[in-house]
Design a protein around this motif. Structure first.
Motif, PDB file in Angstrom:
ATOM      1  N   ALA A   1       0.838  -1.271   0.211  1.00  0.00           N
ATOM      2  CA  ALA A   1       0.260  -0.052   0.127  1.00  0.00           C
ATOM      3  C   ALA A   1       0.773   1.414   0.189  1.00  0.00           C
ATOM      4  O   ALA A   1       0.625   2.216  -0.396  1.00  0.00           O
ATOM      5  CB  ALA A   1      -0.885   0.161   1.196  1.00  0.00           C
ATOM      6  N   TRP A   2       2.087   1.139   0.560  1.00  0.00           N
ATOM      7  CA  TRP A   2       2.966   2.313   0.649  1.00  0.00           C
ATOM      8  C   TRP A   2       3.963   2.475  -0.590  1.00  0.00           C
ATOM      9  O   TRP A   2       4.779   3.341  -0.387  1.00  0.00           O
ATOM     10  CB  TRP A   2       3.423   2.543   1.920  1.00  0.00           C
ATOM     11  N   GLY A   3       4.105   1.348  -1.578  1.00  0.00           N
ATOM     12  CA  GLY A   3       5.059   1.470  -2.446  1.00  0.00           C
ATOM     13  C   GLY A   3       6.463   1.424  -1.962  1.00  0.00           C
ATOM     14  O   GLY A   3       7.172   2.191  -2.475  1.00  0.00           O
ATOM     15  N   THR A   4       6.632   0.549  -0.843  1.00  0.00           N
ATOM     16  CA  THR A   4       8.083   0.481  -0.373  1.00  0.00           C
ATOM     17  C   THR A   4       9.056  -0.155  -1.143  1.00  0.00           C
ATOM     18  O   THR A   4       8.681  -1.380  -1.362  1.00  0.00           O
ATOM     19  CB  THR A   4       7.746   0.144   1.048  1.00  0.00           C
ATOM     20  N   ASN A   5      10.205   0.497  -1.439  1.00  0.00           N
ATOM     21  CA  ASN A   5      10.947  -0.463  -2.037  1.00  0.00           C
ATOM     22  C   ASN A   5      11.834  -1.474  -1.347  1.00  0.00           C
ATOM     23  O   ASN A   5      12.393  -1.430  -0.398  1.00  0.00           O
ATOM     24  CB  ASN A   5      12.198   0.652  -2.598  1.00  0.00           C
ATOM     25  N   CYS A   6      11.644  -2.690  -1.927  1.00  0.00           N
ATOM     26  CA  CYS A   6      12.368  -3.883  -1.337  1.00  0.00           C
ATOM     27  C   CYS A   6      13.558  -4.419  -2.191  1.00  0.00           C
ATOM     28  O   CYS A   6      13.165  -4.220  -3.401  1.00  0.00           O
ATOM     29  CB  CYS A   6      11.367  -4.722  -1.196  1.00  0.00           C
ATOM     30  N   TYR A   7      14.599  -4.584  -1.756  1.00  0.00           N
ATOM     31  CA  TYR A   7      15.640  -4.824  -2.778  1.00  0.00           C
ATOM     32  C   TYR A   7      16.180  -6.358  -2.312  1.00  0.00           C
ATOM     33  O   TYR A   7      16.427  -6.658  -1.264  1.00  0.00           O
ATOM     34  CB  TYR A   7      16.626  -3.931  -2.622  1.00  0.00           C
ATOM     35  N   LEU A   8      16.588  -7.094  -3.407  1.00  0.00           N
ATOM     36  CA  LEU A   8      17.424  -8.352  -3.184  1.00  0.00           C
ATOM     37  C   LEU A   8      18.629  -7.984  -3.870  1.00  0.00           C
ATOM     38  O   LEU A   8      19.070  -7.635  -5.097  1.00  0.00           O
ATOM     39  CB  LEU A   8      16.643  -9.566  -3.716  1.00  0.00           C
TER      40      LEU A   8
ATOM     41  N   ASP B   1       5.594  -0.394   6.976  1.00  0.00           N
ATOM     42  CA  ASP B   1       5.849  -0.454   5.527  1.00  0.00           C
ATOM     43  C   ASP B   1       7.135  -1.129   5.135  1.00  0.00           C
ATOM     44  O   ASP B   1       7.356  -1.275   4.100  1.00  0.00           O
ATOM     45  CB  ASP B   1       5.306   0.856   5.073  1.00  0.00           C
ATOM     46  N   HIS B   2       8.135  -1.119   6.082  1.00  0.00           N
ATOM     47  CA  HIS B   2       9.346  -1.727   5.592  1.00  0.00           C
ATOM     48  C   HIS B   2       9.489  -3.110   6.270  1.00  0.00           C
ATOM     49  O   HIS B   2      10.598  -3.855   6.017  1.00  0.00           O
ATOM     50  CB  HIS B   2      10.611  -0.721   6.285  1.00  0.00           C
ATOM     51  N   VAL B   3       8.765  -3.419   7.302  1.00  0.00           N
ATOM     52  CA  VAL B   3       8.979  -4.577   8.107  1.00  0.00           C
ATOM     53  C   VAL B   3       7.766  -5.709   8.125  1.00  0.00           C
ATOM     54  O   VAL B   3       7.860  -6.701   8.756  1.00  0.00           O
ATOM     55  CB  VAL B   3       9.492  -4.456   9.675  1.00  0.00           C
ATOM     56  N   ALA B   4       6.648  -5.335   7.316  1.00  0.00           N
ATOM     57  CA  ALA B   4       5.623  -6.141   7.430  1.00  0.00           C
ATOM     58  C   ALA B   4       5.652  -7.522   7.023  1.00  0.00           C
ATOM     59  O   ALA B   4       5.002  -8.424   7.304  1.00  0.00           O
ATOM     60  CB  ALA B   4       4.230  -5.382   6.684  1.00  0.00           C
ATOM     61  N   SER B   5       6.517  -7.782   6.151  1.00  0.00           N
ATOM     62  CA  SER B   5       6.768  -9.337   5.472  1.00  0.00           C
ATOM     63  C   SER B   5       7.849  -9.972   6.093  1.00  0.00           C
ATOM     64  O   SER B   5       8.180 -10.817   5.679  1.00  0.00           O
ATOM     65  CB  SER B   5       6.632  -9.235   4.026  1.00  0.00           C
ATOM     66  N   VAL B   6       8.598  -9.186   7.065  1.00  0.00           N
ATOM     67  CA  VAL B   6       9.727  -9.975   7.618  1.00  0.00           C
ATOM     68  C   VAL B   6       9.522 -11.289   8.070  1.00  0.00           C
ATOM     69  O   VAL B   6      10.223 -12.264   8.073  1.00  0.00           O
ATOM     70  CB  VAL B   6      10.154  -9.080   8.755  1.00  0.00           C
ATOM     71  N   VAL B   7       8.460 -11.575   8.962  1.00  0.00           N
ATOM     72  CA  VAL B   7       8.102 -12.932   9.542  1.00  0.00           C
ATOM     73  C   VAL B   7       7.932 -14.009   8.573  1.00  0.00           C
ATOM     74  O   VAL B   7       8.689 -15.012   8.525  1.00  0.00           O
ATOM     75  CB  VAL B   7       7.225 -12.976  10.454  1.00  0.00           C
ATOM     76  N   PRO B   8       7.133 -13.909   7.571  1.00  0.00           N
ATOM     77  CA  PRO B   8       6.975 -14.605   6.416  1.00  0.00           C
ATOM     78  C   PRO B   8       8.161 -15.003   5.505  1.00  0.00           C
ATOM     79  O   PRO B   8       8.693 -16.188   5.240  1.00  0.00           O
ATOM     80  CB  PRO B   8       5.721 -14.267   5.632  1.00  0.00           C
TER      81      PRO B   8
ATOM     82  N   VAL C   1      22.152   6.160  -4.809  1.00  0.00           N
ATOM     83  CA  VAL C   1      21.018   6.198  -3.785  1.00  0.00           C
ATOM     84  C   VAL C   1      19.906   5.412  -4.164  1.00  0.00           C
ATOM     85  O   VAL C   1      19.364   5.684  -4.918  1.00  0.00           O
ATOM     86  CB  VAL C   1      20.644   7.621  -3.425  1.00  0.00           C
ATOM     87  N   LEU C   2      19.560   4.195  -3.623  1.00  0.00           N
ATOM     88  CA  LEU C   2      18.587   3.277  -3.722  1.00  0.00           C
ATOM     89  C   LEU C   2      17.789   3.584  -2.328  1.00  0.00           C
ATOM     90  O   LEU C   2      18.158   2.913  -1.131  1.00  0.00           O
ATOM     91  CB  LEU C   2      19.052   1.951  -3.940  1.00  0.00           C
ATOM     92  N   SER C   3      16.804   4.316  -2.420  1.00  0.00           N
ATOM     93  CA  SER C   3      16.089   4.842  -1.114  1.00  0.00           C
ATOM     94  C   SER C   3      14.608   3.735  -0.852  1.00  0.00           C
ATOM     95  O   SER C   3      14.329   2.827  -1.752  1.00  0.00           O
ATOM     96  CB  SER C   3      15.410   6.019  -1.350  1.00  0.00           C
ATOM     97  N   GLY C   4      13.965   4.219   0.220  1.00  0.00           N
ATOM     98  CA  GLY C   4      12.986   3.418   0.560  1.00  0.00           C
ATOM     99  C   GLY C   4      11.741   3.720  -0.204  1.00  0.00           C
ATOM    100  O   GLY C   4      10.694   2.927   0.017  1.00  0.00           O
TER     101      GLY C   4
END
Length: 235
Positions: free
Chosen positions: A10-17, A61-68, A198-201
């Motif tokens: 919902a917040w369009g937070t950038n996730c990086y691998l 918005d940065h940690v919601a999927s940490v557990v799974p 710079v790769l931001s959130g």
């Protein structure tokens, strides 16, 4: 070097691998709201083996999927101790209810293995070196992750919600502080080479050189001017 990034939830937070190359071990940065499927897709597409999750800060918005994500790959999560409480109590980190329908989609809590980040630490993960810089202002436990220049690859800064293209993270949520934000910008960002990517959130990538010349907040700390009134971003 492989960096696979995507905006999530919902917040369009950038996730990086991030990995040395396809088919190798990787680090996952900021798996936020509804990021688990995107992480799984990137892992399959690039044949990656996750070894750790690292978090720029504790907002939901940065940690919601940490557990799974940690559970699916049996890996630890790294977070600064000042933001660790937000994994168990996300509403305390934003000072208001995020809404019951949305909250019902979130897996609140800590993964089985949580490790704490420290300012100046060097993380050797997946054949990568990540330099940790404590950068409070958006939250008390915000950090950035830096990667040195390598071969023909410029230095990289995963800035979280410290620095965006043309803006910075907001400071009006619990733990936010504009004076600390400006100090972090001066201490963490200004010394970096202009070529640093710079790769931001949130939002598109930029460079330190671009932000040094156009970002009103970075220009403010570089010149010692008064507080900027330009809009800020992030949760």
């Amino acid at each position: 070097m492989l960096i696979a990034g995507f905006p999530a939830g919902a917040w369009g937070t950038n996730c990086y691998l991030v990995a040395p190359a396809a088919g190798e071990e990787c680090v996952i940065i900021d798996p936020g709201h509804q990021a688990a499927d995107g992480v799984a897709e990137a892992v399959r597409k690039h044949r990656l083996k996750p070894v750790a999750v690292v978090l720029t800060h504790g907002h939901i918005d940065h940690v919601a999927s940490v557990v799974p994500v940690c559970g699916a790959h049996d890996v630890p999560a790294w977070i600064h101790p000042d933001d660790r409480y937000m994994m168990n109590d996300p509403e305390k980190g934003i000072g208001r209810s995020i809404g019951m329908p949305l909250l019902g989609e979130l897996t609140v809590g800590e993964p089985d293995d949580v490790k704490e980040l420290a300012d100046g630490a060097k993380l050797e993960l997946a054949g990568l070196e990540l330099s940790v810089a404590h950068a409070p202002g958006h939250t008390k436990g915000s950090v950035t992750f830096g990667m040195p220049e390598a071969a023909d690859i410029p230095p990289i800064l995963f800035s979280g919600d410290l620095l965006f293209a043309g803006s910075i993270g907001r400071t009006d949520l619990p733990g936010g502080d504009m004076a600390e934000m400006l100090d972090s910008l001066a201490r963490v960002c200004l010394p970096l080479d202009d070529s640093t990517v710079v790769l931001s959130g949130h939002g598109p990538q930029t460079t330190i050189g671009q932000e040094r010349s156009t970002n009103p907040y970075l220009r403010q700390v570089a010149t010692g001017q008064g507080a900027s009134q330009a809009p800020r971003r992030g949760m």
